[in-house]
Design a protein around this motif. Structure first.
Motif, PDB file in Angstrom:
ATOM      1  N   LYS A  76       0.856  -1.189   0.000  1.00 41.92           N
ATOM      2  CA  LYS A  76       0.000   0.000   0.000  1.00 41.92           C
ATOM      3  C   LYS A  76       0.891   1.237   0.000  1.00 41.92           C
ATOM      4  O   LYS A  76       1.990   1.220   0.559  1.00 41.92           O
ATOM      5  N   SER A  77       0.387   2.324  -0.586  1.00 37.49           N
ATOM      6  CA  SER A  77       1.190   3.547  -0.584  1.00 37.49           C
ATOM      7  C   SER A  77       1.368   4.014   0.862  1.00 37.49           C
ATOM      8  O   SER A  77       0.434   3.958   1.662  1.00 37.49           O
ATOM      9  N   PRO A  78       2.568   4.464   1.223  1.00 45.58           N
ATOM     10  CA  PRO A  78       2.853   4.827   2.613  1.00 45.58           C
ATOM     11  C   PRO A  78       2.262   6.183   2.985  1.00 45.58           C
ATOM     12  O   PRO A  78       1.896   6.986   2.133  1.00 45.58           O
ATOM     13  N   LYS A  79       2.185   6.427   4.278  1.00 46.64           N
ATOM     14  CA  LYS A  79       1.760   7.718   4.822  1.00 46.64           C
ATOM     15  C   LYS A  79       3.013   8.594   4.884  1.00 46.64           C
ATOM     16  O   LYS A  79       4.010   8.215   5.494  1.00 46.64           O
ATOM     17  N   VAL A  80       2.977   9.741   4.227  1.00 47.74           N
ATOM     18  CA  VAL A  80       4.138  10.628   4.164  1.00 47.74           C
ATOM     19  C   VAL A  80       3.805  11.939   4.871  1.00 47.74           C
ATOM     20  O   VAL A  80       2.782  12.561   4.586  1.00 47.74           O
ATOM     21  N   GLU A 102       5.729   6.354   6.687  1.00 42.09           N
ATOM     22  CA  GLU A 102       5.225   5.342   7.606  1.00 42.09           C
ATOM     23  C   GLU A 102       4.354   4.335   6.864  1.00 42.09           C
ATOM     24  O   GLU A 102       3.511   4.708   6.058  1.00 42.09           O
ATOM     25  N   CYS A 103       4.546   3.057   7.146  1.00 32.89           N
ATOM     26  CA  CYS A 103       3.734   2.003   6.539  1.00 32.89           C
ATOM     27  C   CYS A 103       2.306   2.111   7.061  1.00 32.89           C
ATOM     28  O   CYS A 103       2.087   2.262   8.259  1.00 32.89           O
ATOM     29  N   ARG A 104       1.333   2.035   6.172  1.00 32.07           N
ATOM     30  CA  ARG A 104      -0.067   2.133   6.581  1.00 32.07           C
ATOM     31  C   ARG A 104      -0.565   0.877   7.293  1.00 32.07           C
ATOM     32  O   ARG A 104      -1.494   0.945   8.078  1.00 32.07           O
ATOM     33  N   ASP A 105       0.068  -0.266   7.059  1.00 33.57           N
ATOM     34  CA  ASP A 105      -0.393  -1.504   7.682  1.00 33.57           C
ATOM     35  C   ASP A 105       0.213  -1.754   9.060  1.00 33.57           C
ATOM     36  O   ASP A 105      -0.493  -2.009  10.020  1.00 33.57           O
ATOM     37  N   CYS A 106       1.535  -1.674   9.174  1.00 30.21           N
ATOM     38  CA  CYS A 106       2.168  -2.014  10.458  1.00 30.21           C
ATOM     39  C   CYS A 106       2.582  -0.792  11.275  1.00 30.21           C
ATOM     40  O   CYS A 106       2.911  -0.920  12.448  1.00 30.21           O
ATOM     41  N   GLY A 107       2.609   0.412  10.667  1.00 35.04           N
ATOM     42  CA  GLY A 107       2.930   1.626  11.403  1.00 35.04           C
ATOM     43  C   GLY A 107       4.418   1.893  11.590  1.00 35.04           C
ATOM     44  O   GLY A 107       4.794   2.853  12.240  1.00 35.04           O
ATOM     45  N   GLU A 108       5.263   1.044  11.029  1.00 37.77           N
ATOM     46  CA  GLU A 108       6.716   1.238  11.177  1.00 37.77           C
ATOM     47  C   GLU A 108       7.179   2.403  10.301  1.00 37.77           C
ATOM     48  O   GLU A 108       6.702   2.593   9.196  1.00 37.77           O
TER      49      GLU A 108
END
Length: 48
Positions: free
Chosen positions: A13-17, A38-44
């Motif tokens: 998925k496209s990341p949160k920037v 930040e990864c949208r799935d795991c939050g890392e």
């Protein structure tokens, strides 16, 4: 970001920037722009 893949969970998925201005003084000078990805799935937080 095209062709993103999280190294922690494998999400594509496209990341949160977020772009944030940090370390400025009281007048808002001498700060720097920092980009967080930040990864949208795991939050890392992932480096670009």
């Amino acid at each position: 970001m095209e062709d993103f893949e999280c190294p922690y969970c494998g999400s594509t998925k496209s990341p949160k920037v977020q772009k944030v201005y940090e370390n400025s003084d009281a007048d808002g000078n001498r700060g720097i722009w920092v980009t967080y990805v930040e990864c949208r799935d795991c939050g890392e937080e992932v480096s670009e």
